[in-house]
Design an enzyme around this catalytic site. Structure first.
Site, PDB file in Angstrom:
ATOM      1  N   ASP A  84     -18.783  20.122   5.746  1.00 30.32           N
ATOM      2  CA  ASP A  84     -17.762  20.796   6.554  1.00 30.32           C
ATOM      3  C   ASP A  84     -18.220  22.239   6.783  1.00 30.32           C
ATOM      4  O   ASP A  84     -19.308  22.637   6.361  1.00 30.32           O
ATOM      5  CB  ASP A  84     -16.380  20.740   5.889  1.00 30.32           C
ATOM      6  CG  ASP A  84     -16.387  21.309   4.466  1.00 30.32           C
ATOM      7  OD1 ASP A  84     -17.290  22.097   4.135  1.00 30.32           O
ATOM      8  OD2 ASP A  84     -15.480  20.975   3.695  1.00 30.32           O
ATOM      9  N   TYR A 283     -12.520  13.206  -5.463  1.00 33.51           N
ATOM     10  CA  TYR A 283     -12.221  14.614  -5.232  1.00 33.51           C
ATOM     11  C   TYR A 283     -10.805  14.832  -4.684  1.00 33.51           C
ATOM     12  O   TYR A 283     -10.352  14.106  -3.806  1.00 33.51           O
ATOM     13  CB  TYR A 283     -13.263  15.173  -4.253  1.00 33.51           C
ATOM     14  CG  TYR A 283     -13.292  16.654  -4.268  1.00 33.51           C
ATOM     15  CD1 TYR A 283     -13.575  17.320  -5.440  1.00 33.51           C
ATOM     16  CD2 TYR A 283     -13.017  17.374  -3.128  1.00 33.51           C
ATOM     17  CE1 TYR A 283     -13.582  18.687  -5.469  1.00 33.51           C
ATOM     18  CE2 TYR A 283     -13.034  18.743  -3.145  1.00 33.51           C
ATOM     19  CZ  TYR A 283     -13.309  19.397  -4.320  1.00 33.51           C
ATOM     20  OH  TYR A 283     -13.315  20.747  -4.341  1.00 33.51           O
ATOM     21  N   HIS A 329     -14.848  14.549   2.582  1.00 31.24           N
ATOM     22  CA  HIS A 329     -14.728  13.728   1.376  1.00 31.24           C
ATOM     23  C   HIS A 329     -13.992  12.438   1.697  1.00 31.24           C
ATOM     24  O   HIS A 329     -13.481  12.267   2.791  1.00 31.24           O
ATOM     25  CB  HIS A 329     -13.939  14.477   0.298  1.00 31.24           C
ATOM     26  CG  HIS A 329     -14.469  15.837  -0.005  1.00 31.24           C
ATOM     27  ND1 HIS A 329     -15.476  16.060  -0.910  1.00 31.24           N
ATOM     28  CD2 HIS A 329     -14.144  17.045   0.498  1.00 31.24           C
ATOM     29  CE1 HIS A 329     -15.748  17.343  -0.960  1.00 31.24           C
ATOM     30  NE2 HIS A 329     -14.956  17.980  -0.106  1.00 31.24           N
TER      31      HIS A 329
END
Length: 551
Positions: A84, A283, A329
């Site tokens: 990102d 995550y 993620h």
DNA sequence: CAGTGAGCGAGCTTCCGCTTGACTT
């Protein structure tokens, strides 16, 4: 010595990946950003093309030294930070700070931590994306300029120690404006009529298909029901279905833990962090609802063996992405979907349970329902009572999980609620008809979690900052979390029982609030000041565009 | 003569977003 050094952002991730890659690879963590703008006014040279001045922060000096040594020993350094905007910038800062040689440096990305995904990433390295890095720098510089130019104005004009910023000031604005809306709100009353009838020896409650605006109209209706005959005019059954919800992102986890467990957003994140560090969940700061192929397969096998084939419905949730989502993620899910519970602290056990149920149910079949509506007529009036029943014909994902609801009135939406047997043309004896005066409700005050939801909808803030933003606006004294006792309010009740109409006045408690966000006086003053002098920065679109345009 | 108070100047606060511990309470 190892030939390869891989650098990721999170140490827990580093540990997992090292297990996948074997002895030729050492995996280390940057612990997030390693450099930031320097503290003072020299941090951005506004005169010279907004040139930023970056420094390694004190608590990262030792780490940078270690990474430098490790990089020197390695033949190739793999920059494996998140896929990102911030991750790209971290890679760039690493390359600059560690003085990596371009020919011995590779950038790799993966959005799930599975062996397959990591090995595939290693096969397809690329270069650092300069455009994405520049987007991050623009975002960073702009946030600094806005925050460090506005805050001192507040110190001079209002009170020392105050703060303003692209994200926090809009969060306060949302709270202040909702409060104003509530202050100006004038409740409107109407009369809702419910008839109770008897069918198959059971009571059936059925609301009237019309609400009355005045007590006179309601009284007239109830009076005209004296001696009326009630007939079943029609019975209609319609099949419907309900879909499961996507697995958790940070914001939906915060909302659901608030609704179902009563957690504050910071408590949710603290507990999720501990589950992550124990290797139990993926995550916890993510805006993605994607699941890895491995996870989908594992869920499918678990559901099939635990509940049967027809309960399984493997699927990926796409299409309803949050504004500005970057999907670096996976969704938040158990690392091992066959592990349906964990032991340990009570908070961890409960949050894990929620995450497991949500992830598993997202891979289960739709629930099938049958909604039945019986129309019960009134011989003396054109209106009709509508008895509604619901039968769950196949529970599907409801076997495991049902998403919570912010609105108390919808609580029974998914309960089984079967109508007694009736036939068309059947006359139903009536027990009572009651017209109740009901007042409209103002928009609800925000909870921490519903404010996060709103910010996400507007594209303001990121998964890693929702909880800190909520705590900043409270720490500055702009917003307070609190309870309010309700106030008593009278309402009219018009009852027809045994062919006699009676009118009574009842009292209800209204306006009870628990753990809601209220603006303080200082919050209102600061908001109004900023709105008056810096309305562009307070604009929802300005603040969201900073994030959206930079991707 | 010693303590008090007014007045003045210097130094500090602050942003958002990425990560964990290292600190108190």
């Amino acid at each position: 010595m190892s030939k390869n050094l891989v650098i990721v952002e999170s140490p827990a991730k580093a540990k997992t990946i090292e297990g996948y890659l074997g002895k030729d690879f050492v995996v280390k963590s940057s612990y997030g950003h390693i450099r930031d703008l320097s503290k003072g006014n020299e941090s951005v040279n506004v005169e010279d093309g907004f040139e930023p001045n970056y420094v390694v922060s004190d608590d990262k000096k030792q780490l940078v030294k270690e990474l430098k040594q490790a990089a020197k020993k390695a033949e190739i350094v793999w920059l494996a930070t998140d896929e990102d905007r911030e991750g790209e910038a971290i890679s760039w800062h690493l390359a600059e700070t560690l003085q990596l040689k371009p020919e011995a440096t590779k950038r790799i990305v993966f959005s799930e931590i599975t062996k397959k995904a990591i090995l595939k990433a290693i096969e397809r390295p690329r270069d650092v994306d300069v455009n994405l890095v520049n987007a991050q720098q623009a975002r960073r510089i702009l946030d600094r300029l806005v925050g460090f130019d506005l805050s001192p104005v507040l110190w001079r004009k209002i009170k020392p120690g105050l703060s303003a910023g692209r994200v926090q000031s809009v969060a306060v604005r949302i709270i202040v404006e909702r409060e104003r809306e509530i202050t100006l709100f004038k409740p409107k009353a109407d009369f809702r009529v419910v008839g109770e009838f008897v069918a198959d020896k059971m009571g059936v409650k059925a609301p009237l298909n019309k609400r009355f605006g005045t007590e006179e109209e309601a009284t007239a209706f109830v009076n005209e029901c004296i001696g009326a005959v009630h007939t079943v005019d029609s019975i209609e059954t319609k099949p419907t279905s309900r879909k499961p919800t996507a697995p958790f992102t940070t914001s939906t986890l915060q909302q659901e833990a608030s609704r179902k467990l009563g957690f504050s957003v910071s408590r949710t994140m603290r507990v999720a962090q501990s589950l992550y560090e124990s290797g139990l969940i993926t995550y916890m700061r993510t805006d993605s609802t994607n699941l890895s192929d491995d996870a989908i397969e594992q869920a499918k096998n678990f559901i099939t063996s635990a509940f049967g084939d027809h309960y399984s419905n493997p699927q990926q949730y796409r299409g309803k992405k949050a504004k500005g989502a970057q999907e670096a993620h996976e969704a938040i899910r158990p690392s091992d979907l066959t592990q349906n519970a964990t032991t340990g602290e009570r908070d961890q056990v409960r949050l894990y349970d929620l995450i497991w149920k949500r992830a598993i149910s997202s891979q289960m079949a739709n629930a099938k329902l049958e909604n039945t509506t019986a129309v019960i007529s009134v011989s003396t009036r054109p209106e009709a009572f509508m008895a509604k029943g619901q039968v769950i014909t196949f529970d599907g994902f409801l076997k495991v999980y049902l998403e919570g609801n912010d609105d108390d009135e919808d609580k029974d939406k998914d309960k089984d609620n079967r109508l007694p047997a009736m036939t068309i043309g059947q006359e139903l004896p009536r027990k009572t008809i009651v017209a109740t005066e009901r007042f409209s409700k103002h928009a609800p005050r925000f909870t921490e979690a519903s404010l996060v939801k709103r910010l996400e909808e507007l594209g303001i803030g990121r998964p890693s900052t929702y909880a800190p933003t909520i705590s900043t606006v409270q720490k500055r004294g702009y917003v307070e979390k609190g309870d309010r006792d309700g106030t008593p309010r009278n309402f009219q009740l018009i009852t027809l029982e045994k062919e006699t109409v009676s009118i009574s006045t009842e009292t209800e408690n209204t306006g009870v609030e628990r753990s809601k966000l209220f603006p303080t006086d200082i919050g209102i003053v600061v908001n109004d000041f900023l709105m008056q002098h810096f309305d562009q920065i307070m604009d929802f679109n300005f603040t969201a565009d900073v994030e959206a345009n930079s991707t």
